[in-house]
Enzyme design. Structure first.
Site, PDB file in Angstrom:
ATOM      1  N   TYR A   1      13.283 -33.605 -12.753  1.00 39.24           N
ATOM      2  CA  TYR A   1      11.997 -33.586 -13.032  1.00 39.24           C
ATOM      3  C   TYR A   1      11.162 -33.176 -11.670  1.00 39.24           C
ATOM      4  O   TYR A   1      11.881 -33.602 -10.630  1.00 39.24           O
ATOM      5  CB  TYR A   1      11.425 -34.828 -14.027  1.00 39.24           C
ATOM      6  CG  TYR A   1      11.684 -36.212 -13.217  1.00 39.24           C
ATOM      7  CD1 TYR A   1      10.634 -36.453 -12.306  1.00 39.24           C
ATOM      8  CD2 TYR A   1      12.727 -37.023 -13.561  1.00 39.24           C
ATOM      9  CE1 TYR A   1      10.876 -37.694 -11.702  1.00 39.24           C
ATOM     10  CE2 TYR A   1      12.976 -38.050 -12.995  1.00 39.24           C
ATOM     11  CZ  TYR A   1      12.003 -38.363 -11.828  1.00 39.24           C
ATOM     12  OH  TYR A   1      12.152 -39.743 -11.264  1.00 39.24           O
TER      13      TYR A   1
ATOM     14  N   CYS B   1       9.258 -37.313  -6.045  1.00 35.37           N
ATOM     15  CA  CYS B   1       8.055 -37.967  -6.173  1.00 35.37           C
ATOM     16  C   CYS B   1       7.140 -37.802  -4.920  1.00 35.37           C
ATOM     17  O   CYS B   1       6.054 -38.444  -4.885  1.00 35.37           O
ATOM     18  CB  CYS B   1       7.916 -39.241  -6.929  1.00 35.37           C
ATOM     19  SG  CYS B   1       8.849 -40.560  -5.802  1.00 35.37           S
TER      20      CYS B   1
ATOM     21  N   MET C   1      -6.173  -6.589   9.136  1.00 39.96           N
ATOM     22  CA  MET C   1      -6.489  -5.397  10.066  1.00 39.96           C
ATOM     23  C   MET C   1      -7.470  -4.541   9.664  1.00 39.96           C
ATOM     24  O   MET C   1      -7.167  -4.137   8.349  1.00 39.96           O
ATOM     25  CB  MET C   1      -5.194  -5.015  10.810  1.00 39.96           C
ATOM     26  CG  MET C   1      -5.402  -4.227  11.956  1.00 39.96           C
ATOM     27  SD  MET C   1      -4.139  -2.914  12.123  1.00 39.96           S
ATOM     28  CE  MET C   1      -5.061  -1.474  11.647  1.00 39.96           C
TER      29      MET C   1
ATOM     30  N   HIS D   1      -3.208 -41.228   3.786  1.00 38.69           N
ATOM     31  CA  HIS D   1      -3.567 -42.278   2.891  1.00 38.69           C
ATOM     32  C   HIS D   1      -4.672 -41.408   1.999  1.00 38.69           C
ATOM     33  O   HIS D   1      -4.687 -41.290   0.795  1.00 38.69           O
ATOM     34  CB  HIS D   1      -4.321 -43.584   3.567  1.00 38.69           C
ATOM     35  CG  HIS D   1      -4.871 -44.306   2.462  1.00 38.69           C
ATOM     36  ND1 HIS D   1      -6.084 -44.346   1.901  1.00 38.69           N
ATOM     37  CD2 HIS D   1      -4.006 -45.236   1.559  1.00 38.69           C
ATOM     38  CE1 HIS D   1      -6.231 -45.362   1.163  1.00 38.69           C
ATOM     39  NE2 HIS D   1      -5.077 -45.887   0.857  1.00 38.69           N
TER      40      HIS D   1
ATOM     41  N   ARG E   1      -3.365   2.681   8.744  1.00 40.39           N
ATOM     42  CA  ARG E   1      -3.695   1.435   7.871  1.00 40.39           C
ATOM     43  C   ARG E   1      -2.295   0.670   7.764  1.00 40.39           C
ATOM     44  O   ARG E   1      -1.371   1.232   7.532  1.00 40.39           O
ATOM     45  CB  ARG E   1      -4.045   1.955   6.431  1.00 40.39           C
ATOM     46  CG  ARG E   1      -5.403   2.436   6.255  1.00 40.39           C
ATOM     47  CD  ARG E   1      -5.465   3.070   4.786  1.00 40.39           C
ATOM     48  NE  ARG E   1      -6.275   4.207   4.631  1.00 40.39           N
ATOM     49  CZ  ARG E   1      -7.664   3.951   4.254  1.00 40.39           C
ATOM     50  NH1 ARG E   1      -8.240   3.207   3.395  1.00 40.39           N
ATOM     51  NH2 ARG E   1      -8.100   5.256   4.017  1.00 40.39           N
TER      52      ARG E   1
ATOM     53  N   LYS F   1       0.708  -0.957   0.147  1.00 42.59           N
ATOM     54  CA  LYS F   1       0.008   0.198   0.038  1.00 42.59           C
ATOM     55  C   LYS F   1       1.009   1.153   0.068  1.00 42.59           C
ATOM     56  O   LYS F   1       0.622   2.210  -0.914  1.00 42.59           O
ATOM     57  CB  LYS F   1      -0.849   0.025   1.279  1.00 42.59           C
ATOM     58  CG  LYS F   1      -1.899   0.977   1.285  1.00 42.59           C
ATOM     59  CD  LYS F   1      -2.776   1.003   2.455  1.00 42.59           C
ATOM     60  CE  LYS F   1      -3.878  -0.188   2.255  1.00 42.59           C
ATOM     61  NZ  LYS F   1      -4.683  -0.531   3.378  1.00 42.59           N
TER      62      LYS F   1
ATOM     63  N   GLY G   1      -7.928  -8.394   5.097  1.00 33.89           N
ATOM     64  CA  GLY G   1      -8.700  -8.646   6.153  1.00 33.89           C
ATOM     65  C   GLY G   1      -7.728  -8.757   7.625  1.00 33.89           C
ATOM     66  O   GLY G   1      -8.167  -9.119   8.705  1.00 33.89           O
TER      67      GLY G   1
ATOM     68  N   ARG H   1      -3.734  -1.227  -6.124  1.00 35.33           N
ATOM     69  CA  ARG H   1      -3.130  -2.293  -6.226  1.00 35.33           C
ATOM     70  C   ARG H   1      -3.249  -3.550  -7.115  1.00 35.33           C
ATOM     71  O   ARG H   1      -4.437  -3.339  -7.946  1.00 35.33           O
ATOM     72  CB  ARG H   1      -3.077  -3.207  -4.513  1.00 35.33           C
ATOM     73  CG  ARG H   1      -4.613  -3.577  -4.159  1.00 35.33           C
ATOM     74  CD  ARG H   1      -4.683  -4.483  -3.190  1.00 35.33           C
ATOM     75  NE  ARG H   1      -6.147  -4.534  -2.809  1.00 35.33           N
ATOM     76  CZ  ARG H   1      -6.663  -4.761  -1.587  1.00 35.33           C
ATOM     77  NH1 ARG H   1      -5.845  -4.941  -0.439  1.00 35.33           N
ATOM     78  NH2 ARG H   1      -7.943  -4.622  -1.239  1.00 35.33           N
TER      79      ARG H   1
ATOM     80  N   SER I   1      15.028 -40.745  -6.900  1.00 32.73           N
ATOM     81  CA  SER I   1      13.808 -39.897  -6.881  1.00 32.73           C
ATOM     82  C   SER I   1      13.703 -39.772  -5.396  1.00 32.73           C
ATOM     83  O   SER I   1      13.510 -40.749  -4.581  1.00 32.73           O
ATOM     84  CB  SER I   1      12.722 -40.711  -7.374  1.00 32.73           C
ATOM     85  OG  SER I   1      11.384 -40.120  -7.342  1.00 32.73           O
TER      86      SER I   1
ATOM     87  N   ARG J   1       7.754 -48.535  -9.065  1.00 28.34           N
ATOM     88  CA  ARG J   1       8.311 -48.647  -7.785  1.00 28.34           C
ATOM     89  C   ARG J   1       7.974 -50.309  -7.668  1.00 28.34           C
ATOM     90  O   ARG J   1       6.736 -50.589  -7.616  1.00 28.34           O
ATOM     91  CB  ARG J   1       7.919 -47.925  -6.991  1.00 28.34           C
ATOM     92  CG  ARG J   1       8.502 -47.997  -5.468  1.00 28.34           C
ATOM     93  CD  ARG J   1       8.033 -46.930  -4.417  1.00 28.34           C
ATOM     94  NE  ARG J   1       6.773 -47.223  -3.937  1.00 28.34           N
ATOM     95  CZ  ARG J   1       6.088 -46.275  -3.411  1.00 28.34           C
ATOM     96  NH1 ARG J   1       6.842 -45.124  -2.885  1.00 28.34           N
ATOM     97  NH2 ARG J   1       4.828 -46.414  -2.876  1.00 28.34           N
TER      98      ARG J   1
ATOM     99  N   ASN K   1       8.026 -37.523   1.240  1.00 28.34           N
ATOM    100  CA  ASN K   1       6.993 -37.709   2.392  1.00 28.34           C
ATOM    101  C   ASN K   1       7.592 -38.666   3.469  1.00 28.34           C
ATOM    102  O   ASN K   1       7.540 -38.291   4.432  1.00 28.34           O
ATOM    103  CB  ASN K   1       5.668 -38.789   1.639  1.00 28.34           C
ATOM    104  CG  ASN K   1       5.344 -38.132   0.668  1.00 28.34           C
ATOM    105  OD1 ASN K   1       4.995 -36.889   0.465  1.00 28.34           O
ATOM    106  ND2 ASN K   1       4.448 -38.851  -0.105  1.00 28.34           N
ATOM    107  N   ASP K   2       8.374 -39.755   3.025  1.00 27.05           N
ATOM    108  CA  ASP K   2       8.942 -40.294   4.233  1.00 27.05           C
ATOM    109  C   ASP K   2      10.271 -39.803   4.635  1.00 27.05           C
ATOM    110  O   ASP K   2      10.511 -39.953   5.608  1.00 27.05           O
ATOM    111  CB  ASP K   2       9.651 -41.840   3.437  1.00 27.05           C
ATOM    112  CG  ASP K   2       8.258 -42.868   3.691  1.00 27.05           C
ATOM    113  OD1 ASP K   2       8.020 -43.051   4.672  1.00 27.05           O
ATOM    114  OD2 ASP K   2       8.157 -43.539   2.802  1.00 27.05           O
TER     115      ASP K   2
END
Ligand code: PEP
Ligand code: MG
Length: 876
Positions: free
Chosen positions: A853, A833, A105, A456, A94, A24, A103, A338, A766, A618, A770-771
């Site tokens: 990739y 992956c 403030m 899962h 502001r 702003k 939103g 803006r 790869s 896999r 996650n693990d």
């Protein structure tokens, strides 16, 4: 304390100073520089906000002194003075951070008012009604925003006043009424705060500035930042600006406008205004605003001036603008501009139109779209009118985007049965397991009480493009799991519910959905993006149908085919169970022989769908107990089928139980103990490849066989030997020269830090983030949701490490693995992956690592294509 400059007049700044002045402030400075009518003011920097927190939530003396100096300057330029009954200075205060945080403030207007100033103001403007209206608004806003008293008390007082005067609208209240209201408001303040309302404008100002700084850390802001990847150390700037009044009478007014339609992207001024009103009245909905073109009738000169400014701003920023303006006694003032927020559909149309108009290049078009918005285009959405009337009854994790509406069902069997009959159902479960796959397929949406963003339910739903809300802990299931209670209401099977997988909101009613709208604009921008991209985008797909869907979205191969998901189809689960409970190698091989043609058929379908693009398959990963029945009926049936004594079977099942299955007998450990599993899977992979290669000599089919959960090079070498000996024999017999690769996932920290060793046996890595995240943090990907909220609240973590890659820790392991892997095998193929492969900020990190990739679920492929292009452009 530093000797930094913490305050800037608007005339001292410009749009390039966004980091320091906030969006702003930087734009107000830019508009000032462009000679547009902007009320004078100054901006307290984001660094002052950071310093406020460093100083233990206080504004230090040197910053205070600097602010006072700029107040004096403002007094000099405006000729007005704080608290001066002759000519009082009134200001607005502001917030404005680097990234817009709507939103976060509320604004404080009319600061500087007190009992003396209001009298003087009434006399000076010859408009006591206006003066008292401004005063009571200030008390209300200050009490609400600065002192957190809450709006409702004041609104009740206004309603009582209107009732006692027999009027309906605020504007019908007289000057005396408003004067009385101001007195009542101050009394209300005193009763709640225990002190008089501050009359000193300087005290008011510092109270307001502190409130803005404080608002940076309110729960709304913290949540918004987490959702939008905004770091907490950015801080917010504070804009202090001399007031102009839209409520000075019938020739004054205020409004908001967009230079293009933010819902559709259509070109043309779009907005609303109200005469004789102040800022919040337009959005508050108390009076119905007029459309912006009606301003032409109200004041043609101001309208013409505004249209000229809008054009100038669009041509200057080369983007759709969202502007706020005020008209004070016939004179126009710009209060904000803006780049406007817009729907996903509008974002693509606007980008294409701006390119066609010659305003921006294709590269700029690619840069300007938020990849996260794409999700909304690929999935059904709620009908907006119906959604407005609905109230959420709970909020879980936004696990898989889109909207869904259907009858609640509590078992996968019912979901499948009803879904097949064409009924819309939502599967509601404590959590899902691989056994639920068929029901999940037939459900419009999935709701779970447990589980995080990589549970899962979340992973499978995203893969299928099905809407999913997970981890809604407030759900409590009734007896026998035949009902559930949420938001104080009990739902039985067949009751309608609706889910918003993009926000996590759950509704206890039917809300109509509309299908996804993928228009031509979307395709154009994504194609432009592809030209800038250096990383390939592959998909995680387990079935030919998913693979085809991903190809349609532009996937350039498969980065992960989780073969276990193929085993849960009703016609296969029996064979895999047979394999698991086998007591001898012969029995196991007989069971595996039943699975071989099925797997081969799947792989053929996947190669066909991928049309010669690379396919990474896999070997089996999950612990075996996941495949075993849990229902008594199913156990009895399996015992009969296997010719086993029921107790004996139960013993086998309980022997497979593990305390820590994610760290148990899974991944390559299965092949170390049962080499025949890896051999059967390799046979299926290679035979399918040979068949498809023969059928399509124009393609080059090169299967990539991936060995999961490796932590030690010798275990990789052991499993690799099973793969190569099987594969080479089949290829030798086939009469064609099929190439194939063998590689591994990097998902155990030990693999990452010994990647130079691992690379001796692996032709590709790869990253299974996650693990890798789970193992690095040492907390479960399924259960972390239970305590992560406390970590966000205490700011230990800013985001969910399962959704957004932890570049500091997990990222360091990845970087190490890349460097070590390349030191052994310079041309090693590198990909990701884990779920992070579809997350834009994580994709940006992958670009810096030099991965070849990223791979993600089919519906995230377009997101990843755009994010990868932006990452490449950033790295340029
Ligand atoms: C991973 O761990 O990141 C991965 C892709 O494998 P899965 O989610 O199947 O464990
Ligand atoms: Mg894994």
């Amino acid at each position: 304390m530093t000797d930094n400059k913490f305050v800037y007049e608007f005339s001292e700044g410009d749009a390039s100073m966004r980091n320091l002045l906030g969006g702003k402030g930087a734009n107000l400075a830019e508009m000032t520089g462009l000679g547009m009518p902007v009320p004078e003011g100054f901006c307290i920097t984001t660094e002052a906000c950071t310093q406020y927190y460093v100083d233990g939530e206080t504004i230090n003396d040197s910053i205070k002194a600097e602010i006072l100096e700029y107040i004096a300057k403002l007094e000099a330029t405006t000729g007005k003075k704080f608290g001066d009954p002759g000519n009082p200075l009134l200001v607005s205060v502001r917030s404005g951070s680097r990234a817009s945080m709507p939103g976060m403030m509320d604004t404080i207007l009319n600061l500087g008012m007190n009992d003396t100033v209001v009298e003087a103001f009434a006399a000076k403007t010859n408009n006591p009604r206006f003066a008292y209206d401004s005063y009571r608004r200030f008390i209300q806003m200050y009490s609400d925003v600065v002192m957190e008293v809450g709006k409702s008390y004041f609104e009740e007082l206004i309603d009582e006043m209107k009732e006692s005067r027999g009027v309906k609208q605020d504007v019908e209240l007289t000057a005396d009424d408003l004067k009385e209201l101001a007195t009542e408001f101050k009394a209300q303040y005193k009763s709640k705060i225990g002190a008089d309302f501050p009359s000193d404008p300087v005290e008011q100002l510092f109270g307001a500035i502190k409130a803005v700084f404080r608002s940076w850390d309110n729960p709304r802001a913290v949540y918004y930042r987490r959702m939008n990847d905004i770091p907490s150390d950015w801080g917010t700037a504070v804009n202090v600006q001399s007031m102009v009044f839209g409520n000075m009478g019938d020739t004054s007014g205020t409004g908001v406008a967009f230079s293009r339609n933010p819902a559709t992207g259509d070109k043309g001024l779009y907005g609303e205004f109200l005469m004789n009103a102040q800022g919040e009245d337009v959005v508050a909905g108390i009076r119905t605003p007029e459309t912006i073109d009606q301003l032409k009738d109200e004041n043609p000169d101001v309208y013409a001036q505004f249209v000229t400014i809008v054009d100038k701003l669009e041509n200057h920023y080369h983007d759709m603008q969202d502007m706020e303006f005020t008209i004070e006694e016939g004179k126009l003032f710009m209060l904000q501009t803006r780049n406007g927020k817009r729907t996903a559909a509008a974002a693509f149309k606007i980008a294409c139109d701006l390119v066609d108009e010659g305003q921006i290049t294709q590269e700029q078009a690619v840069r300007m779209i938020d990849p996260k918005q794409i999700d909304a285009l690929l999935h059904p959405q709620f009908n907006q009118a119906d959604l407005k009337a609905a109230v959420p009854i709970g909020k879980g994790l936004p696990a898989s985007p889109g909207a869904a509406c259907g009858k609640a069902v509590f078992t996968a069997e019912h979901a499948a049965a009803m879904g097949k009959q064409g009924e819309d159902v939502i599967l509601v479960r404590l959590e899902t397991t691989p056994e639920d796959i068929e029901g999940m397929h037939h459900a419009k949406g999935i709701l779970t009480a447990r589980g995080g963003m990589t549970s899962h339910a979340a992973v499978v739903a995203r893969g299928m493009g099905t809407c999913c809300v997970s981890g809604l802990g407030e759900i409590s299931f009734g007896p026998g799991g035949k009902s559930f209670t949420l938001g104080g209401k009990t739902f039985n099977e067949g009751d309608w519910i609706s889910l918003d997988g993009t926000s996590g909101a759950v509704y206890g009613e039917k809300i109509a959905t509309v299908p996804a709208d993928v228009s031509g604009y979307f395709g154009r921008v994504i194609e432009w993006a592809d030209a800038f991209r250096t990383m390939k985008v592959r998909t995680n797909a387990d079935t030919p149908a998913d693979a085809r869907q991903a190809r349609a979205f532009g996937a350039e191969g498969i980065g992960l085919c989780r073969t276990e998901h193929m085993f849960f189809e009703t016609d296969r689960i029996a064979a895999i169970r047979e394999m698991i409970v086998s007591k001898t190698v012969e029995q196991r091989e007989a069971a595996l022989a039943k699975l071989l043609p099925m797997q081969r058929g799947d792989f053929e379908g996947i190669y066909e769908a991928m049309e010669g693009f690379p396919v990474t398959i896999r070997l089996l990963d999950p612990p075996l107990h996941e495949f075993l029945p849990t229902d008594e009926d199913d156990i009895v049936a399996l015992a009969a089928e296997m010719n086993l004594d029921l107790d004996e079977l139960k013993e086998i099942i309980s022997s497979l139980h593990e305390f820590n299955p994610m760290m148990g007998h899974r991944g390559c450990r299965l092949d170390v103990t049962y080499p025949e599993i890896g051999a059967m899977q390799t046979r299926a992979i290679i035979e399918a490849a040979v068949n498809v290669q023969k059928a399509h000599p124009e393609w080059k089919v090169v299967p990539e066989i991936m060995i999961p959960l490796v932590g030690e090079v010798k275990e990789l070498a052991f499993v690799k030997n099973i793969v190569t000996s099987t594969a080479d024999a089949i290829i030798a017999e086939s009469g064609i020269a099929l190439e194939y690769l063998v590689g591994t996932m990097i998902e155990i920290p030990r693999a990452a830090i010994t990647a130079d060793e691992i690379a001796k046996e692996a032709q590709f890595f790869s990253f299974g983030t996650n693990d890798l995240t789970q193992m690095t943090f040492g907390f479960s990907r399924d259960d972390a949701g239970k305590f992560l909220d406390a970590y966000y609240a205490t700011k230990i973590y800013e985001s969910d490490p399962f959704a957004r890659l932890d570049t500091v820790g997990v990222g360091k392991l990845m970087k190490t693995a890349v460097e070590l892997g390349k030191s052994t095998r310079p041309d090693i193929k590198l990909g990701i992956c884990g779920e992070h492969g579809g997350d834009p900020s994580s994709i940006e990190f992958c670009q810096t690592l030099g991965l070849n990739y990223v791979s993600c679920s089919p519906f995230r492929v377009p997101v990843a294509r755009l994010a990868a292009a932006q990452a490449a452009l950033k790295a340029k």
